[in-house]
Design a protein around this motif. Structure first.
Motif, mmCIF file in Angstrom:
data_model
loop_
_atom_site.group_PDB
_atom_site.id
_atom_site.type_symbol
_atom_site.label_atom_id
_atom_site.label_comp_id
_atom_site.label_asym_id
_atom_site.label_seq_id
_atom_site.Cartn_x
_atom_site.Cartn_y
_atom_site.Cartn_z
ATOM 1 N N SER A 116 0.837 -1.194 0.000
ATOM 2 C CA SER A 116 0.000 0.000 0.000
ATOM 3 C C SER A 116 0.871 1.243 0.000
ATOM 4 C CB SER A 116 -0.944 0.011 1.201
ATOM 5 O OG SER A 116 -0.209 0.166 2.389
ATOM 6 N N LEU A 117 0.253 2.327 -0.437
ATOM 7 C CA LEU A 117 0.921 3.614 -0.485
ATOM 8 C C LEU A 117 -0.090 4.662 -0.072
ATOM 9 C CD1 LEU A 117 3.116 5.664 -1.436
ATOM 10 C CD2 LEU A 117 2.075 5.515 -3.680
ATOM 11 N N LYS A 118 0.321 5.521 0.810
ATOM 12 C CA LYS A 118 -0.541 6.612 1.249
ATOM 13 C C LYS A 118 0.273 7.886 1.193
ATOM 14 C CE LYS A 118 -3.289 8.178 5.148
ATOM 15 N NZ LYS A 118 -3.638 7.947 6.544
ATOM 16 N N MET A 119 -0.276 8.910 0.563
ATOM 17 C CA MET A 119 0.398 10.193 0.470
ATOM 18 C C MET A 119 -0.509 11.231 1.109
ATOM 19 S SD MET A 119 1.830 12.271 -2.846
ATOM 20 C CE MET A 119 2.438 10.804 -3.576
ATOM 21 N N ASP A 120 0.025 11.983 2.073
ATOM 22 C CA ASP A 120 -0.772 13.033 2.700
ATOM 23 C C ASP A 120 0.140 14.169 3.139
ATOM 24 O OD1 ASP A 120 0.487 11.747 4.776
ATOM 25 O OD2 ASP A 120 -1.303 11.398 5.959
ATOM 26 N N THR A 121 -0.483 15.243 3.602
ATOM 27 C CA THR A 121 0.245 16.408 4.080
ATOM 28 C C THR A 121 -0.001 16.528 5.578
ATOM 29 O OG1 THR A 121 -0.069 17.502 1.957
ATOM 30 C CG2 THR A 121 0.576 18.880 3.807
ATOM 31 N N ILE A 122 1.073 16.725 6.310
ATOM 32 C CA ILE A 122 0.948 16.875 7.758
ATOM 33 C C ILE A 122 1.606 18.192 8.169
ATOM 34 C CG2 ILE A 122 0.803 14.420 8.257
ATOM 35 C CD1 ILE A 122 3.754 14.443 8.955
ATOM 36 N N ALA A 123 1.222 18.710 9.328
ATOM 37 C CA ALA A 123 1.768 19.973 9.818
ATOM 38 C C ALA A 123 2.075 19.823 11.295
ATOM 39 C CB ALA A 123 0.774 21.098 9.592
ATOM 40 N N ASN A 124 2.975 20.691 11.779
ATOM 41 C CA ASN A 124 3.220 20.684 13.216
ATOM 42 C C ASN A 124 2.061 21.399 13.911
ATOM 43 O OD1 ASN A 124 3.747 23.368 12.651
ATOM 44 N ND2 ASN A 124 5.719 23.422 13.706
ATOM 45 N N LYS A 125 2.051 21.429 15.235
ATOM 46 C CA LYS A 125 0.879 21.943 15.940
ATOM 47 C C LYS A 125 0.704 23.452 15.787
ATOM 48 C CE LYS A 125 2.577 22.564 20.649
ATOM 49 N NZ LYS A 125 2.408 22.135 22.029
ATOM 50 N N HIS A 126 1.762 24.177 15.432
ATOM 51 C CA HIS A 126 1.655 25.627 15.231
ATOM 52 C C HIS A 126 1.368 25.987 13.775
ATOM 53 C CE1 HIS A 126 2.934 26.236 19.315
ATOM 54 N NE2 HIS A 126 4.030 25.512 19.108
ATOM 55 N N LYS A 127 1.254 24.999 12.932
ATOM 56 C CA LYS A 127 0.968 25.171 11.499
ATOM 57 C C LYS A 127 2.033 26.030 10.793
ATOM 58 C CE LYS A 127 -3.139 23.212 11.667
ATOM 59 N NZ LYS A 127 -3.165 21.808 11.597
ATOM 60 N N ARG A 128 3.283 25.870 11.216
ATOM 61 C CA ARG A 128 4.374 26.612 10.588
ATOM 62 C C ARG A 128 5.261 25.724 9.726
ATOM 63 N NH1 ARG A 128 6.044 30.379 15.641
ATOM 64 N NH2 ARG A 128 4.187 31.666 15.566
ATOM 65 N N LEU A 129 5.196 24.445 9.981
ATOM 66 C CA LEU A 129 6.017 23.495 9.233
ATOM 67 C C LEU A 129 5.093 22.454 8.612
ATOM 68 C CD1 LEU A 129 8.840 22.353 8.493
ATOM 69 C CD2 LEU A 129 8.722 21.037 10.608
ATOM 70 N N PHE A 130 5.133 22.368 7.282
ATOM 71 C CA PHE A 130 4.308 21.408 6.566
ATOM 72 C C PHE A 130 5.211 20.391 5.878
ATOM 73 C CE2 PHE A 130 1.639 25.098 6.976
ATOM 74 C CZ PHE A 130 0.385 24.577 7.221
ATOM 75 N N LEU A 131 4.781 19.153 5.939
ATOM 76 C CA LEU A 131 5.526 18.065 5.314
ATOM 77 C C LEU A 131 4.585 17.213 4.473
ATOM 78 C CD1 LEU A 131 7.485 16.863 8.457
ATOM 79 C CD2 LEU A 131 8.437 18.177 6.582
ATOM 80 N N ARG A 152 9.714 18.337 2.995
ATOM 81 C CA ARG A 152 9.216 19.624 3.499
ATOM 82 C C ARG A 152 8.522 20.375 2.369
ATOM 83 N NH1 ARG A 152 12.288 24.418 6.770
ATOM 84 N NH2 ARG A 152 10.399 25.623 7.075
ATOM 85 N N ILE A 153 7.413 20.999 2.728
ATOM 86 C CA ILE A 153 6.684 21.841 1.779
ATOM 87 C C ILE A 153 6.904 23.285 2.219
ATOM 88 C CG2 ILE A 153 4.455 22.425 0.796
ATOM 89 C CD1 ILE A 153 3.513 19.626 1.553
ATOM 90 N N TYR A 154 7.434 24.098 1.309
ATOM 91 C CA TYR A 154 7.733 25.491 1.615
ATOM 92 C C TYR A 154 6.509 26.358 1.321
ATOM 93 C CZ TYR A 154 12.453 23.845 2.104
ATOM 94 O OH TYR A 154 13.570 23.164 2.532
ATOM 95 N N PRO A 155 6.428 27.556 1.916
ATOM 96 C CA PRO A 155 5.238 28.404 1.741
ATOM 97 C C PRO A 155 4.898 28.710 0.282
ATOM 98 C CG PRO A 155 6.565 29.234 3.538
ATOM 99 C CD PRO A 155 7.339 28.120 2.900
ATOM 100 N N ASN A 156 5.911 28.929 -0.556
ATOM 101 C CA ASN A 156 5.621 29.235 -1.967
ATOM 102 C C ASN A 156 4.945 28.034 -2.653
ATOM 103 O OD1 ASN A 156 7.895 27.641 -1.965
ATOM 104 N ND2 ASN A 156 8.877 28.739 -3.658
ATOM 105 N N GLN A 157 5.278 26.822 -2.250
ATOM 106 C CA GLN A 157 4.628 25.648 -2.823
ATOM 107 C C GLN A 157 3.188 25.528 -2.307
ATOM 108 O OE1 GLN A 157 7.621 22.955 -1.375
ATOM 109 N NE2 GLN A 157 8.394 22.567 -3.457
ATOM 110 N N LEU A 158 2.955 25.931 -1.078
ATOM 111 C CA LEU A 158 1.588 25.911 -0.556
ATOM 112 C C LEU A 158 0.724 26.947 -1.285
ATOM 113 C CD1 LEU A 158 2.244 25.609 3.278
ATOM 114 C CD2 LEU A 158 1.195 23.906 1.804
ATOM 115 N N LEU A 159 1.305 28.102 -1.613
ATOM 116 C CA LEU A 159 0.542 29.123 -2.339
ATOM 117 C C LEU A 159 0.206 28.666 -3.757
ATOM 118 C CD1 LEU A 159 2.426 32.344 -1.186
ATOM 119 C CD2 LEU A 159 0.141 31.568 -0.514
ATOM 120 N N LYS A 160 1.122 27.914 -4.401
ATOM 121 C CA LYS A 160 0.849 27.386 -5.741
ATOM 122 C C LYS A 160 -0.276 26.353 -5.695
ATOM 123 C CE LYS A 160 5.496 27.609 -7.655
ATOM 124 N NZ LYS A 160 6.593 26.789 -8.169
#
Length: 163
Positions: A116-131, A152-160
């Motif tokens: 199996s394969l699962k792909m998702d996005t997770i964040a730390n509790k302060h929502k400053r670091l996304f992976l 790691r997902i950087y802010p510019n990638q989140l905006l895209k």
């Protein structure tokens, strides 16, 4: 040759001594053969086990490198695709018995079944670091093995990604 009672005698082993030495030789050869076949079987088991470890190491290294080099990663059917910053595409195809890595004209096959394969996005509790997390489950020699990879997902990638 010695002359004894009008007969010439030759110093040699008797028939019983020859038979006795052949029996002892046969026993020694039999024991050596049994030990050799046991050791040979154990070495084949070790070789097979080592093949799984080597394949797992190569697969883990390849996925880690492809995640690090990728700008985007996404899942398509039974494939996971990594697009690098340079535009190169690496594709992992997984099936019941093998996982295949395809990049341009190079194909690498791993004797490891991806269950199996699962792909998702997770964040730390302060929502400053996304992976972005890739969670794989592999069948390695009849045992299920979970492996997690993170990018790691950087802010510019989140905006895209926002609509």
């Amino acid at each position: 040759m010695l002359k004894q009672n009008n007969f010439y005698a030759v110093k040699a082993f008797s028939v019983m001594e020859a038979v006795f030495s052949m029996v002892i030789t046969a026993i020694v050869i039999g024991v050596v053969y049994v030990i050799f076949s046991i050791l040979s079987e154990r070495m084949n088991d070790f070789k097979e086990q080592n093949r799984y470890v080597a394949d797992m190491n190569r697969l883990s290294y390849a996925i880690t490198k492809d995640i690090f080099d990728s700008e985007q990663m996404f899942e398509m059917d039974t494939n996971i695709v990594f697009e690098s910053y340079s535009g190169a595409v690496v594709r992992y195809e997984y099936g019941e018995l093998f996982t295949v890595r395809v990049q341009d004209d190079f194909t690498d096959t791993f004797a490891i079944a991806m269950k199996s394969l699962k792909m998702d996005t997770i964040a730390n509790k302060h929502k400053r670091l996304f992976l972005k997390r890739l969670k794989f489950q592999f069948d390695v020699n009849g045992k299920l093995l979970d492996m997690n990879f993170f990018k790691r997902i950087y802010p510019n990638q989140l905006l895209k990604a926002e609509p």
